[in-house]
Design an enzyme around this catalytic site. Sequence first.
Site, PDB file in Angstrom:
ATOM      1  N   ASP A  45       0.801  -1.249   0.000  1.00 54.36           N
ATOM      2  CA  ASP A  45       0.000   0.000   0.000  1.00 54.36           C
ATOM      3  C   ASP A  45       0.821   1.281   0.000  1.00 54.36           C
ATOM      4  O   ASP A  45       0.455   2.261   0.677  1.00 54.36           O
ATOM      5  CB  ASP A  45      -0.958  -0.002   1.196  1.00 54.36           C
TER       6      ASP A  45
ATOM      7  N   LYS B 238      -6.491  -5.031  -3.083  1.00 53.94           N
ATOM      8  CA  LYS B 238      -7.122  -5.647  -1.903  1.00 53.94           C
ATOM      9  C   LYS B 238      -8.146  -4.684  -1.296  1.00 53.94           C
ATOM     10  O   LYS B 238      -7.885  -3.512  -1.131  1.00 53.94           O
ATOM     11  CB  LYS B 238      -6.053  -6.043  -0.885  1.00 53.94           C
TER      12      LYS B 238
ATOM     13  N   CYS C  35      -2.060  -2.454   7.917  1.00 58.09           N
ATOM     14  CA  CYS C  35      -1.983  -3.413   6.815  1.00 58.09           C
ATOM     15  C   CYS C  35      -0.741  -4.299   6.869  1.00 58.09           C
ATOM     16  O   CYS C  35      -0.776  -5.455   6.449  1.00 58.09           O
ATOM     17  CB  CYS C  35      -2.100  -2.688   5.488  1.00 58.09           C
TER      18      CYS C  35
HETATM   19  C1  C5J Z   1      -3.050   0.601   5.533  1.00 59.53           C
HETATM   20  C2  C5J Z   1      -4.779   1.884   6.580  1.00 59.53           C
HETATM   21  N1  C5J Z   1      -2.518   0.374   4.340  1.00 59.53           N
HETATM   22  N2  C5J Z   1      -3.978   2.337   7.552  1.00 59.53           N
HETATM   23  N3  C5J Z   1      -4.289   1.162   5.557  1.00 59.53           N
HETATM   24  O1  C5J Z   1      -2.443   0.377   6.571  1.00 59.53           O
HETATM   25  O2  C5J Z   1      -5.950   2.130   6.604  1.00 59.53           O
END
Ligand code: C5J
Length: 230
Positions: free
Chosen positions: A27, A132, A165
């Site tokens: 991400d 995802k 994540c």
């Molecule tokens: C991730 C989030 N990628 N913090 N998303 O950690 O919402």
Amino acid sequence: MTTSVDIPAEPTPFSLSADATALIVIDMQRDFILPGGFGESLGNDVDQLLRVVPPLAALIAAAREAGIMVIHTREGHRADLSDCPPAKLNRGAPSKRIGDPGKYGRILIQGEYGHDIVDELAPVDGEVVIDKPGKGAFYATELQDVLVGAGITQLLVTGVTTEVCVHTTTREANDRGYECLVVSDCVGSYFPEFQRVGLEMIKAQGGIFGWVADSAAVIPAMQQLATTAA
Ligand code: C5J
């Protein structure tokens, strides 16, 4: 021929094998990382995540050089939000929600500029990109099939955010039997305390769900594998 190299990791050395390892980059999307994006609209300090970019770029380059598979993920949703449960959409009272117009297009919507990966870490041709809808990279994705198909048993885990994540994916992977090493300076949290404790949790109790090492320990091991393979 050397097929594996020990990384000085905590709580024990981690045996890195080029053939059985994938580097997963979670991400690293503009909406989380860039000033003005979704992350900042939630009141977060994006500088905490921006600092991950240079060491992660170096780690990805070393992985490519060593022939280690690189997999990228992106958290996001379909334009009609049909894969975004109301519990996620309506969580809290943010000034902006998933699907709203943001500085980089509709927030966390597939195909929008903000949903994509920052330029410095862009995937190259042939690298897998997993979209995802959840926090974990295994939930409702093809990741398990990709890893099994490639004979992967170990993951080097990087990306953002450490306690969300990165943790969810590492826990999912650990339960599926993967050995996970989380690269400490290549993961980031908006909250310094969560970063510190998040890393502690992974390696506690003899490595309850993984190993931790920094990129200064991982990159030389990758370089050794690359030299041996050449
Ligand atoms: C991730 C989030 N990628 N913090 N998303 O950690 O919402």
